[in-house]
Motif scaffolding. Structure first.
Motif, short mmCIF file in Angstrom:
data_model
loop_
_atom_site.label_atom_id
_atom_site.label_comp_id
_atom_site.label_asym_id
_atom_site.label_seq_id
_atom_site.Cartn_x
_atom_site.Cartn_y
_atom_site.Cartn_z
N PHE A 1 13.18 13.28 -7.18
CA PHE A 1 12.64 13.82 -8.41
C PHE A 1 13.30 13.13 -9.59
O PHE A 1 14.52 12.93 -9.61
N ASP A 2 12.52 12.76 -10.58
CA ASP A 2 13.04 12.29 -11.85
C ASP A 2 12.39 13.14 -12.93
O ASP A 2 11.16 13.12 -13.10
N ILE A 3 13.22 13.91 -13.64
CA ILE A 3 12.71 14.85 -14.64
C ILE A 3 13.31 14.51 -15.99
O ILE A 3 14.53 14.35 -16.13
N ARG B 1 8.64 11.18 -5.85
CA ARG B 1 8.40 10.11 -4.90
C ARG B 1 8.87 10.56 -3.53
O ARG B 1 9.99 11.05 -3.38
N TYR B 2 8.02 10.42 -2.54
CA TYR B 2 8.38 10.80 -1.17
C TYR B 2 8.20 9.60 -0.25
O TYR B 2 7.11 9.04 -0.17
N ASP C 1 5.68 4.80 -0.30
CA ASP C 1 5.95 6.09 -0.91
C ASP C 1 4.66 6.77 -1.35
O ASP C 1 3.73 6.11 -1.82
N ALA C 2 4.66 8.09 -1.23
CA ALA C 2 3.67 8.91 -1.92
C ALA C 2 4.27 9.29 -3.26
O ALA C 2 5.45 9.62 -3.35
N THR C 3 3.46 9.23 -4.32
CA THR C 3 3.98 9.49 -5.66
C THR C 3 3.16 10.55 -6.37
O THR C 3 1.98 10.77 -6.06
#
Length: 460
Positions: free
Chosen positions: A157-159, A208-209, A220-222
């Protein structure tokens, strides 16, 4: 044989309540500190059952002994009892008194979570450990361990969250009367077209997973969720009483896939991706979109890198097909790290937008330069930036076609301050001052603005 006899003796001793500071064992005398040393040695030797039994004995003397719970956390983790390990780790942190003890307990809990393949939980504990770090060495230690946990975590996670008082939240004009190509017209601008002051809040979350990875590539799934909200000042509401805060709000969502792989010399890579999403403006759905992107990263030297990007996007308006548009964006960015640790980047972005709506058919180019000082000035890390832009509408129509179309020129400068020493759980405040202006032969689009943005940024 001797080790086995000692283990048996210690196990027998540990099964007895340790109510005094000193306990006899096979003719010897053991203090609680000595028992802790033996427990620590048992962990290092890999005798986790013995360490567990000694910790249980220590808890009979003091049911709130944080060291004993830390030993239990490590022992149960290696004895394949994750539930008890996590419970012991929490109790170790709970019963720790000093900041140093809590720092160590949180790191132990993070280590237990990492050993159990729970990187997200490990990252959370390291954030807690960061709140008790007292020295730069401890900060660096937490940062290294957090980097390892993040690398092991398939989920990232980027928040970003910021609040920005601004004198122009709607990109409105400072002009009152309309002027085109230097010639005044009979038109004048409504309040909603004027520059309105207020406060802008932005929340931007990226996910991002990691679906698949090896030494040569990763997939990656985003996902992204972006929202912007505006609170108009009393002065702005007096200028434009017919508008509301929601008129200037926007939301953007996106789901996609990204694949990145090594290509060429060491340090070089290629990335490709695609995404679907939607955009809302003023509380109403504006358009849906599909886009594909490509990126090439080239390592020029040990200190220099070049990135080339391309994005092709198709936007489908939810209002009318006349507002459908195709967008092609190309970019190049050169980055270099200087000997003293300073870094600078210079980038060029060009974009072509085409559609059936004449006023949404244009080309734009912008040049961006950024310079980051490697050494802080006092408690502040400083980054400066400059952006120069040009936009050309070959044909532009208001009440009637504008002779020669429309041309805009803009210049913006900013300075960003990062107060890394004033962090909480690894999050530190940021302050950015941005100011600039845009000129145009159609003065409706001439604007000037100054914004002060308060935000939060992770140190690691």
């Amino acid at each position: 044989m001797k080790r086995a006899l000692l283990a048996a003796a210690l196990a027998l001793w540990a099964s007895v309540a340790v109510a005094q500071d000193v306990q006899p064992l096979a003719g010897a005398t053991f203090s609680l500190n000595q028992a802790r040393s033996v427990a620590r040695a048992a962990l290092h030797a890999g005798d986790f059952e013995l360490a567990r039994q000694i910790a249980m004995g220590l808890l009979k003397a003091d049911p709130e002994d944080p060291f004993a719970y830390a030993v239990l956390a490590a022992a149960h983790s290696r004895l394949n009892d994750p539930k008890l390990a996590r419970a012991a780790a929490r109790l170790s942190y709970r019963y720790s008194d000093s900041g140093a003890e809590k720092f160590g307990a949180a790191r132990t809990a993070a280590s237990v979570a990492a050993a159990q393949d729970r990187p997200s939980q490990s990252q959370a504990w390291l954030r807690i450990a960061a709140t008790h770090a007292d020295t730069p060495q401890q900060d660096k230690l937490v940062a290294r361990e957090y980097a390892r946990a993040r690398a092991a975590n398939p989920l990232r996670f980027d928040i970003n969250f910021s609040i920005a008082p601004s004198d122009n939240v709607n990109s409105g004009t400072d002009n009152v009367l309309e002027v085109i190509n230097g010639v005044p017209t009979l038109g004048f601008f409504r309040g909603s077209s004027r520059a309105l002051s207020g406060t802008v809040a932005v929340f931007d979350a990226r996910l991002r997973y990691r679906l698949r990875s090896n030494q040569a590539s990763r997939t990656d799934a985003t996902a992204r969720f972006y929202t912007r909200r505006v609170d108009l000042s009393g002065e702005a509401k007096a200028i434009a009483p017919d508008v509301s805060n929601s008129d200037f709000g926007s939301t953007y969502t996106e789901l996609g896939l990204q694949h990145r792989f090594k290509l060429g010399a060491p340090g070089n890579a290629m990335g490709v991706g695609a995404a679907l999403g939607a955009s809302w403006v003023g509380g109403e759905r504006s358009y849906d979109f599909a886009k594909a992107n490509i990126r090439r990263d080239i390592r020029l030297t040990g200190r220099s890198r070049l990135s080339l990007t391309g994005v092709a996007e198709r936007r489908l308006s939810t209002i009318t097909s006349l507002l459908d548009a195709s967008v092609v964006t190309l970019g190049a960015n050169f980055g270099h790290k200087l000997t003293g640790g300073d870094r600078f980047n210079i980038g060029l972005t060009v974009q072509n937008v085409t559609g059936d709506n004449i006023n949404a058919d244009y080309q734009t180019a912008s040049l961006q330069a950024r310079y980051t000082f490697g050494k802080p000035v006092g408690p502040v890390q400083i980054t400066t930036g400059l952006t120069v832009g040009y936009t050309d509408y070959n044909v532009y129509t208001l009440v009637r076609p504008v002779e020669g179309g429309r041309q805009d020129q803009s210049i913006y400068g900013d300075i960003s301050l990062f107060f890394a020493d004033y962090d909480v759980a690894g999050f530190a405040p940021t302050l950015q001052l941005r100011t600039g202006q845009r000129s145009s032969n159609v003065n409706r689009f001439e604007i000037s603005e100054t914004t002060i943005t308060f935000g939060i940024q992770s140190k690691f």
